[in-house]
Write a protein that holds these residues in place. Structure first.
Motif, mmCIF file in Angstrom:
data_model
loop_
_atom_site.group_PDB
_atom_site.id
_atom_site.type_symbol
_atom_site.label_atom_id
_atom_site.label_comp_id
_atom_site.label_asym_id
_atom_site.label_seq_id
_atom_site.Cartn_x
_atom_site.Cartn_y
_atom_site.Cartn_z
ATOM 1 N N UNK A 191 0.824 -1.208 0.000
ATOM 2 C CA UNK A 191 0.000 0.000 0.000
ATOM 3 C C UNK A 191 0.855 1.255 0.000
ATOM 4 N N UNK A 192 1.999 1.214 0.704
ATOM 5 C CA UNK A 192 2.902 2.366 0.729
ATOM 6 C C UNK A 192 3.490 2.627 -0.644
ATOM 7 N N UNK A 193 3.946 1.575 -1.297
ATOM 8 C CA UNK A 193 4.450 1.740 -2.660
ATOM 9 C C UNK A 193 3.381 2.327 -3.566
ATOM 10 N N UNK A 194 2.159 1.813 -3.436
ATOM 11 C CA UNK A 194 1.075 2.279 -4.295
ATOM 12 C C UNK A 194 0.787 3.763 -4.082
ATOM 13 N N UNK A 195 0.684 4.187 -2.834
ATOM 14 C CA UNK A 195 0.335 5.581 -2.567
ATOM 15 C C UNK A 195 1.488 6.518 -2.938
ATOM 16 N N UNK A 196 2.736 6.043 -2.851
ATOM 17 C CA UNK A 196 3.863 6.844 -3.343
ATOM 18 C C UNK A 196 3.728 7.052 -4.850
ATOM 19 N N UNK A 197 3.335 5.979 -5.556
ATOM 20 C CA UNK A 197 3.115 6.103 -6.993
ATOM 21 C C UNK A 197 2.022 7.097 -7.319
ATOM 22 N N UNK A 198 0.938 7.062 -6.541
ATOM 23 C CA UNK A 198 -0.144 8.036 -6.750
ATOM 24 C C UNK A 198 0.365 9.443 -6.500
ATOM 25 N N UNK A 199 1.210 9.598 -5.471
ATOM 26 C CA UNK A 199 1.788 10.911 -5.181
ATOM 27 C C UNK A 199 2.622 11.434 -6.333
#
Length: 512
Positions: A191-199
């Protein structure tokens, strides 16, 4: 077959109940979950959970009927138009998955009314059903939303409830706590990787609406920020989807989770993650971007093939039926990745229809295992010896579902693998067609081991077993028979999958 040429999205101010279906799909289980807790009445927990899930199933059916011809529905929360406001978007791709998730939820909950009693004390049932509905809310929300950050929000709702659901297995095996903790760690990293990508996407474009993102990054293929965003999103969702070699959390989570949890998650959670990958790869970043960076040939295809063989061999080596099915799930995810990696409309059709076919197949198998656990207290092969004679109905349903897992002609699993083989030949890659058949032969080996234990082994002298009741057999046979039904009558599944694949492979011109 219905026309799959998308029409203009339906934009309107929602005034009637029919107009509110997209938001009701998510709101109903989300509201029902805290009501179950606040009431605190154990006798009310199951009816509220079950009928909330059935209501979601009815809604998803009507939504699928509306969009199966390529139409799209755009629902604006609070009347705020995107990209400023949050949008729920329904098309053939996610409507298909909404139906699968809500259908499996309803079937599993029906089975759980009796089956849950053997694995979780009745005093914990209220918490279980509340968490189950929160998990359902998160899965449906991830699939229906058209906002990238909203995907993360709903992903966390489903994940946090899932960690606790898996941990509920500690009532029968303390190792469920360790499995849940490992799942939590790996899920949080994903989830952290995913939200960094969204950022990174927001940094590059200033928007979070998926349709708007697709337009703004169309001419930014060489932008390092956009490329970094893509890498983080793929790795993050790869962890959530248990894509090989990011799958290490899955075998223990499925093995030690309560049987209804394993059945529901195996049929929905990883499928939801594959859907998110499809949505971002083909709708947001576009097929041209995938060709530009060469991800499919260098990463997706090799790991898909490795998963198909390594996890199938791992499944064959297991001595516990539940763990065998868990490793098998990773192998089946390899087939879905292979369809993506073949990079064709037929390949995407195979992936999407396999999401559905494997979902119903694996849910049936885990419910069957749950029935064995209910009867004999475990799923090790030693405990299952000779149950084909004492539990004939459960064992027969297991065999039928296992035939679909292999891909025997006349079952739903065969349709998926046949389309994969067809996609491989269309690309001129006959070697992949050969590998699909070869990996299926390994599946024959581990399925035969299950059949041998059930039908050709003597029951232990001190083992007493009996067939489970009608309440547990009905959902099991509904799923098992559906693997046969969808193996012969493919108009609905193949039509929806083909429409979805056409839209995805055409990028933003065909979606959003």
């Amino acid at each position: 077959m219905a026309s799959s040429v998308p029409s203009e999205p339906i934009h309107h101010i929602a005034l009637t109940l029919a107009d509110q279906l997209p938001i009701l799909q998510v709101i109903v289980p989300f509201v029902a979950a805290p009501i179950i807790v606040f009431l605190g009445v154990r006798q009310m927990a199951w009816p509220l959970a079950f009928f909330s899930s059935v209501f979601c199933l009815i809604i998803s059916f009507f939504l699928l009927q509306k969009v199966i011809d390529g139409t799209e529905i755009s629902y604006h929360l609070g009347g705020w138009a995107p990209p400023l406001g949050i949008e729920y978007r329904v098309d053939a791709t996610n409507a298909f998955l909404l139906f699968l998730i809500s259908a499996l939820s309803s079937i599993v909950l029906f089975w759980a009314r009796e089956g849950l009693k053997a694995e979780i004390p009745e005093k914990s049932h209220t918490l279980f059903y509340a968490l189950f509905l929160l998990c359902l809310t998160g899965l449906l929300g991830v699939v229906i939303t058209g906002d990238a950050f909203n995907v993360f929000v709903f992903l966390e709702i489903s994940s946090l409830s899932t960690y606790v659901l898996v941990a509920q297995g500690f009532h029968t095996d303390k190792r469920a706590l360790t499995a849940s903790y490992n799942y939590l760690i790996m899920g949080t990293i994903g989830a952290t990787f995913f939200v960094i990508g969204i950022g990174f996407l927001y940094m590059a474009t200033g928007t979070l609406n998926m349709a708007d993102l697709a337009e703004r990054i169309a001419d930014q293929r060489d932008n390092r920020t956009v490329q970094a965003a893509f890498a983080f999103i793929v790795v993050g969702m790869g962890l959530k989807a248990a894509i090989y070699p990011l799958h290490l959390w899955l075998p223990n989570a499925y093995t030690f989770a309560p049987s209804p949890v394993a059945a529901f998650l195996s049929g929905t959670a990883t499928k939801m993650a594959i859907y998110v990958l499809l949505r971002f790869m083909f709708t947001v970043f576009q097929p041209e971007f995938l060709e530009h960076i060469g991800l499919l040939e260098l990463v997706i295809l090799p790991f898909a093939i490795i998963a198909m063989f390594a996890s199938s061999i791992s499944a064959f080596l297991q001595r516990d039926l539940k763990r065998m099915l868990a490793h098998s799930s990773v192998a089946q995810l390899g087939y879905m990745l292979l369809g993506i990696g073949l990079f064709s409309q037929t390949g995407l059709t195979a992936t999407i229809i396999h999401l559905f076919n494997h979902g119903i197949t694996k849910a049936a198998l885990f419910l069957g295992v749950g029935s064995f656990v209910f009867a004999v207290g475990g799923a090790s092969y030693e405990k299952l010896r000779g149950l084909g004679k004492t539990m004939p109905w459960t064992s027969a349903a297991m065999v039928i579902s296992a035939m679909s897992l292999i891909g025997i002609p006349g079952t739903a699993g065969f349709i998926s693998k046949w389309l994969l083989v067809q996609a491989a030949f269309e690309q001129g890659w006959w070697i992949f067609a050969f590998l699909i058949v070869l990996s299926s032969l390994i599946a024959v080996a581990y399925v035969w081991r299950m059949i041998e234990v059930l039908y050709f082994s003597e029951t232990s002298g001190d083992q007493k077993s009996h067939e489970v009741g009608f309440v547990m057999l009905l959902p099991l046979w509904l799923l098992a028979s559906s693997t046969i039904y969808f193996g012969f009558f493919t108009d609905i599944t193949l039509g929806a999958a083909d429409t979805a694949a056409k839209g995805l492979f055409s990028g933003s011109s065909g979606m959003f």
